[in-house]
Write an enzyme that holds these catalytic residues in place. Structure first.
Site, mmCIF file in Angstrom:
data_model
loop_
_atom_site.group_PDB
_atom_site.id
_atom_site.type_symbol
_atom_site.label_atom_id
_atom_site.label_comp_id
_atom_site.label_asym_id
_atom_site.label_seq_id
_atom_site.Cartn_x
_atom_site.Cartn_y
_atom_site.Cartn_z
ATOM 1 N N LYS A 208 -5.475 5.349 6.984
ATOM 2 C CA LYS A 208 -4.872 6.142 8.057
ATOM 3 C C LYS A 208 -5.585 7.491 8.166
ATOM 4 O O LYS A 208 -6.003 7.907 9.226
ATOM 5 C CB LYS A 208 -3.383 6.329 7.761
ATOM 6 C CG LYS A 208 -2.647 7.127 8.806
ATOM 7 C CD LYS A 208 -1.159 7.158 8.520
ATOM 8 C CE LYS A 208 -0.490 8.152 9.452
ATOM 9 N NZ LYS A 208 0.940 8.296 9.233
ATOM 10 N N GLU A 214 -9.743 6.910 -3.234
ATOM 11 C CA GLU A 214 -10.002 5.550 -3.697
ATOM 12 C C GLU A 214 -10.723 4.737 -2.627
ATOM 13 O O GLU A 214 -11.718 4.051 -2.891
ATOM 14 C CB GLU A 214 -8.674 4.829 -4.028
ATOM 15 C CG GLU A 214 -7.943 5.388 -5.232
ATOM 16 C CD GLU A 214 -6.934 6.463 -4.875
ATOM 17 O OE1 GLU A 214 -7.144 7.171 -3.845
ATOM 18 O OE2 GLU A 214 -5.947 6.617 -5.606
ATOM 19 N N GLY A 269 2.106 4.882 6.618
ATOM 20 C CA GLY A 269 1.228 3.929 5.916
ATOM 21 C C GLY A 269 1.963 2.678 5.477
ATOM 22 O O GLY A 269 1.507 1.558 5.687
ATOM 23 N N ARG A 270 3.149 2.862 4.892
ATOM 24 C CA ARG A 270 3.878 1.700 4.341
ATOM 25 C C ARG A 270 4.592 0.901 5.430
ATOM 26 O O ARG A 270 5.259 -0.091 5.131
ATOM 27 C CB ARG A 270 4.847 2.179 3.265
ATOM 28 C CG ARG A 270 5.780 3.296 3.691
ATOM 29 C CD ARG A 270 6.502 3.920 2.500
ATOM 30 N NE ARG A 270 7.292 5.093 2.865
ATOM 31 C CZ ARG A 270 6.830 6.328 2.939
ATOM 32 N NH1 ARG A 270 5.545 6.571 2.702
ATOM 33 N NH2 ARG A 270 7.609 7.338 3.254
ATOM 34 N N GLU A 355 8.500 4.555 -2.071
ATOM 35 C CA GLU A 355 7.840 5.720 -1.470
ATOM 36 C C GLU A 355 8.733 6.307 -0.374
ATOM 37 O O GLU A 355 8.701 7.500 -0.106
ATOM 38 C CB GLU A 355 6.462 5.322 -0.901
ATOM 39 C CG GLU A 355 5.516 6.505 -0.759
ATOM 40 C CD GLU A 355 4.072 6.114 -0.494
ATOM 41 O OE1 GLU A 355 3.244 6.164 -1.418
ATOM 42 O OE2 GLU A 355 3.756 5.756 0.657
ATOM 43 N N HIS A 386 11.333 -17.615 -16.717
ATOM 44 C CA HIS A 386 10.826 -17.804 -18.078
ATOM 45 C C HIS A 386 10.277 -16.511 -18.656
ATOM 46 O O HIS A 386 9.530 -16.521 -19.613
ATOM 47 C CB HIS A 386 9.757 -18.901 -18.073
ATOM 48 C CG HIS A 386 10.318 -20.216 -17.631
ATOM 49 N ND1 HIS A 386 10.918 -21.097 -18.497
ATOM 50 C CD2 HIS A 386 10.445 -20.759 -16.384
ATOM 51 C CE1 HIS A 386 11.347 -22.154 -17.817
ATOM 52 N NE2 HIS A 386 11.081 -21.960 -16.528
ATOM 53 N N LYS A 506 -2.684 13.752 -7.115
ATOM 54 C CA LYS A 506 -3.990 13.726 -6.427
ATOM 55 C C LYS A 506 -4.709 15.055 -6.638
ATOM 56 O O LYS A 506 -5.897 15.092 -6.941
ATOM 57 C CB LYS A 506 -3.785 13.552 -4.911
ATOM 58 C CG LYS A 506 -3.504 12.149 -4.457
ATOM 59 C CD LYS A 506 -3.585 12.114 -2.922
ATOM 60 C CE LYS A 506 -2.819 10.957 -2.338
ATOM 61 N NZ LYS A 506 -2.654 11.025 -0.887
HETATM 62 O O1 F6P Z 1 0.050 7.021 -1.743
HETATM 63 C C1 F6P Z 1 0.087 7.932 -0.700
HETATM 64 C C2 F6P Z 1 -0.433 7.368 0.559
HETATM 65 O O2 F6P Z 1 -0.507 8.402 1.466
HETATM 66 C C3 F6P Z 1 0.427 6.216 1.105
HETATM 67 O O3 F6P Z 1 1.540 6.652 1.777
HETATM 68 C C4 F6P Z 1 -0.569 5.518 1.972
HETATM 69 O O4 F6P Z 1 -0.123 4.253 2.329
HETATM 70 C C5 F6P Z 1 -1.775 5.528 1.062
HETATM 71 O O5 F6P Z 1 -1.730 6.798 0.428
HETATM 72 C C6 F6P Z 1 -3.100 5.331 1.730
HETATM 73 O O6 F6P Z 1 -3.346 6.297 2.680
HETATM 74 P P1 F6P Z 1 -4.473 6.125 3.768
HETATM 75 O O7 F6P Z 1 -4.143 4.965 4.626
HETATM 76 O O8 F6P Z 1 -4.499 7.417 4.538
HETATM 77 O O9 F6P Z 1 -5.783 5.902 3.048
#
Ligand code: F6P
Length: 543
Positions: A208, A214, A269-270, A355, A386, A506
């Protein structure tokens, strides 16, 4: 001292009083007293049979919970969400995942603009791209057709598409391979590509913000891997597309914005896998089935928006969860799908719920004096039986469970499905009714073993039974849980749509990166534990 109106409201105090009266009621008694309980405490809507009879509730409990929902302004807040009001107050944003599945021709206005046409424009662009990849018309740089699609993203930009791809794998094009890379651990990327031909591999970089450490690290490694093998930077245009709200960062990364699929800041995002974030899924299952999934989402949205609370699936699911969370002191909820295709469903719901509702401050900035979001966990049955069910049956914790199953299997290999479903039905029965020590003794069990083999029962469960796991049903199930989270967040008076809690870690990680990378011994100013750990890591890494 914060004053929280929720726990002082008559609807809340009435529930507290009622809890004292019914806390020890056993499901055995409730079922014995009302032989039709299993039929009446159930709701059949949208192809979902929701049996909530095996819960520690009475008609009075339900009435009081519904009063609580009424007095929490749930109706008004639902209307506010659906009409594009900026209910995410800490980020000053509308919350409009429901617009992502609004039918063409409908209207939802944000800042004076109807957003539905834009949603459909992006869907059409996604459909055209997906069709080109699926048909082989979209070729890689060397002219080979694309056989592998790798989604790079994390959190909502990974869990949604990864979960839904697994869930709908049955409907996917088996000539294509799909993988999902999320972890900044290089192992995730290395393992995802180790057996793939770069000339046949397309990366969808989904973020987003397009600033997530990452995702950008994985995307850079992917670009290096791809360009090195294909021999030219020009290949990027054929092997990388982006999904983002941030065109500037996308083009800075080197992806042509013509190959970018947009979404909007009013999609959390979620809550985003039914937007362009679901591009990998659309490539897998094709546009038609993706649209079917959106229609399922929309059906649940409309049900949630219009059905009276007592016949409203997300409202009932939310209220029953709140009953255990806030009155019985249950800390967790187990999500137990009896369908292997839903093997990532609880991981997906973890982000969606935790979240969203993992908040300790209410909408007015006051620290709450009541519990908010539960810990969500689980895995598909029968595997969990199990592993951890022992604790649910005989441990000391109260763990409400959602059992999700289907009457029809997508893989009819006899006798698997009947065996699977016999376990599905047996577990909720055993959890509810248990086995008394008298019953155990009557089986001839030795005295010393009787207490160990006694099941108290009275463990609450919801059963969600649908006919078949289809794209539309997946949409309905996801929307059901999205709105359940909303119902609970509304009653708790918290903002379910921000996530500031992930920021501190972060920021601290960014401070530590140069301390790990510097050639010189860094001057560390952390606490004594963190300093020692960093020093040890640096030393061992050099060895
Ligand atoms: O973990 C925090 C967060 O902002 C989530 O809400 C989001 O889904 C994720 O990082 C990834 O964010 P982005 O889509 O901006 O890379």
């Amino acid at each position: 001292m914060a004053i929280n109106s929720l726990t002082q409201r008559p609807a809340w105090t009435a529930l507290e009083k009622h809890y004292q009266e019914v806390r020890d009621l056993h499901l055995r008694t409730l079922f014995a007293e009302d032989p039709k309980r299993g039929e009446t405490f159930a709701l059949d809507a949208l192809g979902i049979y929701f049996d909530y009879s095996k819960n520690r509730i009475t008609n009075e409990t339900l009435k009081l919970l519904l009063d609580l929902a009424e007095s929490s302004g749930l109706k008004e807040r639902t209307t506010a969400m659906f009409s594009g009001e900026k209910i995410n107050i800490t980020e000053k944003r509308a919350v409009l995942h429901v617009a992502l599945r609004a039918p063409k021709g409908s209207s939802i206005v944000v800042d004076g603009q109807n957003v539905v046409p834009e949603v459909h424009e992006v869907l059409e662009k996604m459909a055209s791209f997906s069709n080109r990849v699926r048909s082989g018309e979209w070729k890689g740089y060397t002219g080979k057709r694309i056989r592998n699609v790798i989604n790079i993203g994390i959190g909502g930009s990974d869990l949604g598409p990864a979960m839904a791809y697994e869930a709908l794998k049955h409907y996917s094009d088996r000539n294509l391979t799909f993988r999902f890379v999320s972890n900044v651990d290089g192992t995730d990327f290395a393992e995802a590509v180790h057996d793939l031909d770069p000339a046949e591999t397309l990366f969808i970089v989904a973020s987003k913000t397009f600033t997530t450490q990452e995702t950008l690290t994985n995307a850079r490694s992917a670009r290096d891997w791809s360009v090195k093998a294909l021999g030219s930077e020009e290949s990027v245009a054929k092997h990388f597309v982006a999904v983002s709200t941030n065109a500037q960062e996308v083009s800075k990364f080197g992806i042509d914005t013509a190959n970018m699929f947009g979404f909007w800041d009013w999609v959390g995002g979620r809550y985003s896998y039914d937007s362009a974030v679901g591009l990998s899924l659309m490539v897998a299952i094709g546009p038609e089935q993706f649209y079917e999934m959106l229609a399922g989402f929309h059906e649940m949205d409309e049900h949630f928006r219009t059905a009276p609370f007592e016949k409203n699936l997300p409202v009932l699911l939310g209220l029953i969860g709140l009953w255990y969370n806030n009155f019985f002191g249950a800390e967790t909820v187990a999500i137990l799908p009896y369908d292997q295709y839903l093997n990532r469903f609880s991981a997906y719901l973890q982000q969606l719920d935790m979240e969203s509702n993992g908040k300790h401050v209410d909408l007015d900035g006051n620290v709450v004096n009541y519990q908010t979001g539960p810990v969500i966990w689980g895995q598909p049955g029968t595997n969990g039986q199990h592993a951890f069910y022992q604790l649910i049956h005989q441990g000391t914790k109260l763990i409400p469970c959602d059992f999700i199953g289907f009457s029809q299997t997508l893989n009819p290999i006899k006798p698997h499905h009947d065996l699977l479903m016999s376990n599905f039905f047996a577990q909720t029965e055993a959890l509810a009714f248990g086995k008394t020590s008298e019953e155990v003794a009557a089986d001839g069990v030795a005295d010393y073993q009787v207490p160990h083999r006694t099941f108290t029962g009275n463990h609450p469960t919801n059963t969600i039974l649908a006919d078949r796991l289809t794209p539309s049903m997946l949409g309905k199930l996801v929307a059901l849980y999205e709105h359940k989270v909303f119902v609970q967040g509304t009653i708790w008076h918290i903002n379910s749509f921000d996530q500031w809690g992930v920021e501190l870690g972060k920021a601290l990680a960014n401070r530590i990166v140069p301390e790990l990378q510097s050639a010189e011994e860094p001057d560390l100013h952390h606490d004594s534990s963190t300093n020692t750990l960093i020093q040890r890591y640096r030393k061992a890494r050099k060895a």
